[in-house]
Design a protein around this motif. Structure first.
Motif, PDB file in Angstrom:
ATOM      1  N   MET A   1      59.331  -3.757  91.340  1.00 18.97           N
ATOM      2  CA  MET A   1      59.951  -3.591  92.949  1.00 18.97           C
ATOM      3  C   MET A   1      58.648  -2.817  94.176  1.00 18.97           C
ATOM      4  SD  MET A   1      62.931  -3.968  93.706  1.00 18.97           S
ATOM      5  CE  MET A   1      63.006  -4.730  95.169  1.00 18.97           C
ATOM      6  N   ALA A   2      58.182  -2.275  93.428  1.00 18.37           N
ATOM      7  CA  ALA A   2      57.614  -1.553  94.103  1.00 18.37           C
ATOM      8  C   ALA A   2      56.217  -1.734  94.283  1.00 18.37           C
ATOM      9  CB  ALA A   2      56.825   0.756  93.549  1.00 18.37           C
ATOM     10  N   ILE A   3      55.355  -1.821  95.364  1.00 15.80           N
ATOM     11  CA  ILE A   3      54.304  -2.611  95.773  1.00 15.80           C
ATOM     12  C   ILE A   3      53.032  -2.341  96.223  1.00 15.80           C
ATOM     13  CG2 ILE A   3      53.258  -3.809  98.188  1.00 15.80           C
ATOM     14  CD1 ILE A   3      56.286  -4.758  98.308  1.00 15.80           C
ATOM     15  N   ASN A  45      54.199  -5.133 103.205  1.00 14.82           N
ATOM     16  CA  ASN A  45      54.910  -3.462 103.133  1.00 14.82           C
ATOM     17  C   ASN A  45      54.781  -2.581 102.821  1.00 14.82           C
ATOM     18  OD1 ASN A  45      57.443  -2.170 105.326  1.00 14.82           O
ATOM     19  ND2 ASN A  45      57.764  -5.033 105.809  1.00 14.82           N
ATOM     20  N   VAL A  47      53.559   0.891 101.022  1.00  9.47           N
ATOM     21  CA  VAL A  47      53.509   2.327 101.680  1.00  9.47           C
ATOM     22  C   VAL A  47      53.141   2.800 100.336  1.00  9.47           C
ATOM     23  CG1 VAL A  47      55.006   4.261 101.879  1.00  9.47           C
ATOM     24  CG2 VAL A  47      55.425   1.846 102.775  1.00  9.47           C
ATOM     25  N   PRO A  48      52.072   3.925 100.317  1.00  3.94           N
ATOM     26  CA  PRO A  48      51.282   4.048  99.689  1.00  3.94           C
ATOM     27  C   PRO A  48      52.093   5.682  98.649  1.00  3.94           C
ATOM     28  CG  PRO A  48      49.934   4.068 101.421  1.00  3.94           C
ATOM     29  CD  PRO A  48      50.878   3.317 102.624  1.00  3.94           C
ATOM     30  N   SER A  49      51.922   5.064  97.692  1.00  2.68           N
ATOM     31  CA  SER A  49      52.692   6.054  96.522  1.00  2.68           C
ATOM     32  C   SER A  49      51.609   7.526  96.553  1.00  2.68           C
ATOM     33  CB  SER A  49      51.934   5.740  95.192  1.00  2.68           C
ATOM     34  OG  SER A  49      52.284   6.967  93.964  1.00  2.68           O
ATOM     35  N   GLU A  50      53.014   7.986  96.764  1.00  4.52           N
ATOM     36  CA  GLU A  50      52.886   9.521  97.284  1.00  4.52           C
ATOM     37  C   GLU A  50      52.164  10.208  96.158  1.00  4.52           C
ATOM     38  OE1 GLU A  50      53.195  11.516  99.931  1.00  4.52           O
ATOM     39  OE2 GLU A  50      53.376  13.951  99.057  1.00  4.52           O
ATOM     40  N   ALA A  51      52.756  10.178  94.309  1.00  5.27           N
ATOM     41  CA  ALA A  51      52.419  10.654  93.816  1.00  5.27           C
ATOM     42  C   ALA A  51      51.433  10.259  93.026  1.00  5.27           C
ATOM     43  CB  ALA A  51      53.905  10.538  92.572  1.00  5.27           C
ATOM     44  N   GLY A  52      51.439   9.095  93.537  1.00  2.00           N
ATOM     45  CA  GLY A  52      49.747   8.695  92.867  1.00  2.00           C
ATOM     46  C   GLY A  52      48.093   8.945  93.708  1.00  2.00           C
ATOM     47  N   THR A  54      48.532  11.738  95.606  1.00  2.00           N
ATOM     48  CA  THR A  54      49.101  13.489  95.021  1.00  2.00           C
ATOM     49  C   THR A  54      47.617  14.169  93.894  1.00  2.00           C
ATOM     50  OG1 THR A  54      50.781  14.079  96.152  1.00  2.00           O
ATOM     51  CG2 THR A  54      50.665  15.741  93.986  1.00  2.00           C
ATOM     52  N   LEU A  55      48.226  13.165  92.917  1.00  2.00           N
ATOM     53  CA  LEU A  55      47.295  13.381  91.968  1.00  2.00           C
ATOM     54  C   LEU A  55      46.105  13.457  91.625  1.00  2.00           C
ATOM     55  CD1 LEU A  55      48.226  13.565  88.592  1.00  2.00           C
ATOM     56  CD2 LEU A  55      48.816  11.720  88.490  1.00  2.00           C
TER      57      LEU A  55
ATOM     58  N   ALA B  51      54.565  15.737  90.610  1.00  2.00           N
ATOM     59  CA  ALA B  51      53.362  14.242  90.373  1.00  2.00           C
ATOM     60  C   ALA B  51      52.917  13.332  89.209  1.00  2.00           C
ATOM     61  CB  ALA B  51      52.344  14.672  91.292  1.00  2.00           C
ATOM     62  N   THR B  54      56.544  12.134  88.032  1.00  2.00           N
ATOM     63  CA  THR B  54      56.593  10.937  88.682  1.00  2.00           C
ATOM     64  C   THR B  54      55.645   9.866  89.026  1.00  2.00           C
ATOM     65  OG1 THR B  54      57.855  12.523  90.565  1.00  2.00           O
ATOM     66  CG2 THR B  54      56.550  10.551  90.869  1.00  2.00           C
ATOM     67  N   LEU B  55      54.805   9.758  88.200  1.00  2.00           N
ATOM     68  CA  LEU B  55      54.179   8.531  88.341  1.00  2.00           C
ATOM     69  C   LEU B  55      54.302   8.028  86.978  1.00  2.00           C
ATOM     70  CD1 LEU B  55      51.788   7.522  89.406  1.00  2.00           C
ATOM     71  CD2 LEU B  55      50.502   8.687  88.458  1.00  2.00           C
ATOM     72  N   LEU B 110      59.771   5.124 101.512  1.00  2.00           N
ATOM     73  CA  LEU B 110      59.393   4.461 100.465  1.00  2.00           C
ATOM     74  C   LEU B 110      57.939   4.858  99.859  1.00  2.00           C
ATOM     75  CD1 LEU B 110      59.730   1.528 103.607  1.00  2.00           C
ATOM     76  CD2 LEU B 110      61.207   2.500 101.756  1.00  2.00           C
ATOM     77  N   ASP B 111      57.534   5.632 100.313  1.00  2.00           N
ATOM     78  CA  ASP B 111      56.359   6.254  99.098  1.00  2.00           C
ATOM     79  C   ASP B 111      56.645   6.442  97.789  1.00  2.00           C
ATOM     80  OD1 ASP B 111      57.868   8.670  99.495  1.00  2.00           O
ATOM     81  OD2 ASP B 111      55.567   9.854  99.934  1.00  2.00           O
ATOM     82  N   GLN B 112      57.996   6.264  97.421  1.00  2.00           N
ATOM     83  CA  GLN B 112      58.727   6.194  95.981  1.00  2.00           C
ATOM     84  C   GLN B 112      58.473   7.992  95.387  1.00  2.00           C
ATOM     85  OE1 GLN B 112      58.897   3.206  94.081  1.00  2.00           O
ATOM     86  NE2 GLN B 112      58.964   2.403  96.132  1.00  2.00           N
ATOM     87  N   ARG B 135      63.538  -3.237 100.569  1.00  2.00           N
ATOM     88  CA  ARG B 135      62.790  -1.966  99.735  1.00  2.00           C
ATOM     89  C   ARG B 135      63.512  -1.774  98.557  1.00  2.00           C
ATOM     90  NH1 ARG B 135      57.040  -1.269 100.918  1.00  2.00           N
ATOM     91  NH2 ARG B 135      57.125  -0.394  99.571  1.00  2.00           N
TER      92      ARG B 135
END
Lengths: 332, 332
Positions: A1-3, A45, A47-52, A54-55, B51, B54-55, B110-112, B135
């Motif tokens: 689902m997530a891009i 569409n 959107v960069p993953s915040e978790a990724g 951050t890590l 993080a 989550t990942l 949308l940044d998961q 999304r």
DNA sequence: CCTCGTTTGGAATACGTATGCATTTCTATG
DNA sequence: CATAGAAATGCATACGTATTCCAAACGAGG
């Protein structure tokens, strides 16, 4: 689902790192591919993953703001400018509204999901600052602090404000004066009381125990305190309240008790919330710049995060100003 | 600086996966090692990285709540119960206070970093719901929705509430009635107006354009609307306000204009905020259960996240109740 | 004493992004 | 035309946790 950036890379016909660089305007990627990547990201569409992120970067660009009770009108007026200033500085605000400081500490502040913390409802007996120190989490106090040295804090000249009020009341001829102060474990409560007491003492006026109430900075504190104060042998002719919210509680209690303000009772608040100017109150109070208080805290925290703050601590103090409205009168 | 599960593993003399399992009470790890790991984690003050988790799990146990203006007293009273209920359900609340819905969408939702979203300040023309749908981000409307079918929403019977007020005003003999409704792009504004108009029409009473104002649900809307309404050829004898905050603006404007409430003017609000009961206002209003409204929204969202909600959408509607206080009177 | 099943723990890897380093592809210069 | 150097991109890997799969150890039963 997530891009993910891999999907974008595939569509744009480049590698994932190139996507990362292109979208972050890294000069090392050519204008042509940058455009190509942008279009692909747009199309999906992405959107960069915040978790990724951050890590990978070990930075969240996110700052936590701890407030115990949003229902108290004071805090929204702090939170709004804080949000805007933090955004301006490139940070996102995360509002944490816990009942108590302690519950917050372990789970939410230290899980590496925040770059820094604003403490807006600190008490002098809180263990939270020590915990944050131990983990090297940058934080600043806003409005209240713990009174320790070496702190980073944006506060108001509470003692000076308390003095202002005492001087005015004395000047108006009041002698039987009462105080409804904030909780004893808050510096705002303590300092305002201190300044008020010192200035009264300078004028030779005492503050007997039956004319003093202390409690949370809430409507109910004022609402319930006034009847108690009126029961004393000699009822006060003036009441200084720890803040506007408490003062508004007093004004309502006065109305309920059939007391006319300011003819029968002078009431003075602290903060000058927008509400204080409402016609139904026209509350005489002490003003300070709440927006600047918040902005200052935000900037101080960011400086601390960046390592640009004074290592010995910084305590920024804003001045106060007396605001005469319609709830004070000369004693006749 | 940060302590990871690897550090704990080293201290406890086990592998990192074992730490992960032990701290999550996985039955596959023996009681002895579990205790050993716990002690090591305790000693190091280990807090798992949000993080990283989550990942790995693709779930954040975090829910976003979008509110545009916390300064409006309505929202804190929604946010508090929402926070508590979400916590009870095992989620953390993340409060997003943006000026406009749109700014929020792209970056933050949308940044998961969220499992779901509560929209508390939706407008009928917002593009945000469509973005979330696209999304696959679960969301519910709270208080306001977009009026579309297939939505998940926790709302109030606004139309019924509007009818209640109209019936009361008519019963009190009022004929020159004014309305200060919410913004036209909110369902709360529209539905309350609709119910009010329909019930007035049933009684053969019209609502001419010069007795209607629409605006944001803010103090200023009421404060500024009243003088305008009073300038009309025939001044109204009663005003129905879109919510309590607007009504409080009207009450203050009435005081400023020298109008006595309720002798000269009947004023009625909507929501029954705690503030409405204050002695200075004693506002007659329409009550609904704000706590239950929020809790319901939280539970609905979690059901939707878990896939347990009706795929065709769910719209939970709470009843309203008339609360007579001191700002309404029979027309004499 | 051997084998099989169970219990317990470790090795390997995935999640999505960012970055150091290697590699390729140009451009310019001798 | 060859080659040095710059520019552009890819490869490999790190971040911290959770999970799948595999290995070791152990006990029981024949």
């Amino acid at each position: 689902m997530a891009i993910t950036s891999h999907d974008v890379a595939r569509l744009a016909g480049v590698s994932q790192p190139t996507v990362s660089r292109a979208l972050r305007d890294d000069p090392r990627v050519s204008v042509a591919t940058r455009e190509k990547v942008r279009r692909a990201a747009q199309a999906l569409n992405y959107v960069p993953s915040e978790a990724g992120r951050t890590l990978s970067t070990r930075s969240t660009r996110r700052i936590g703001v701890i407030v115990t009770d949003l229902t108290n009108p004071f805090y929204p007026h702090v939170v709004a400018p804080l949000h805007d200033e933090l955004q301006r500085l490139g940070y996102r605000m995360m509002l944490l509204t816990e009942r108590s400081d302690e519950a917050v500490a372990e789970e939410k502040l230290l899980d590496q999901s925040l770059d820094g913390v604003v403490l807006a409802t600190a008490t002098t007996d809180s263990r939270l600052p020590a915990q944050l120190d131990r983990r090297g989490m940058p934080y600043v106090f806003l409005n209240r602090d713990t009174g320790g040295s070496g702190d980073y804090a944006s506060v108001v000249d509470n003692e000076g404000g308390g003095r202002l009020v005492a001087d005015v009341l004395v000047g108006l001829g009041h002698r039987r004066i009462a105080g409804i102060f904030g909780a004893a474990n808050t510096t705002t409560g303590r300092e305002r009381e201190l300044g008020f007491r010192l200035a009264l003492a300078d004028a030779g006026i005492g503050l007997p125990a039956d004319r003093v109430v202390r409690g949370a900075f809430e409507y109910d504190t004022g609402y319930r305190a006034l009847p108690a104060l009126l029961e004393a042998a000699e009822a006060p002719t003036a009441v200084f309240c720890g803040n506007d919210v408490v003062a508004i509680g007093v004004l309502n209690a006065a109305l309920a008790a059939g007391l006319r303000v300011p003819d029968d009772l002078t009431v003075i608040g602290f903060d000058d919330l927008p509400m204080a100017a409402w016609e139904v109150f026209r509350l005489t109070t002490v003003r300070h710049d709440l927006r600047e208080l918040s902005r200052q805290a935000a900037r101080l925290l960011v400086r601390r995060i960046d390592g640009d703050a004074d290592p010995a601590g910084e305590r920024l103090v804003l001045p106060t100003e007396f605001v005469p409205r319609a709830t004070h009168a000369r004693l006749h």
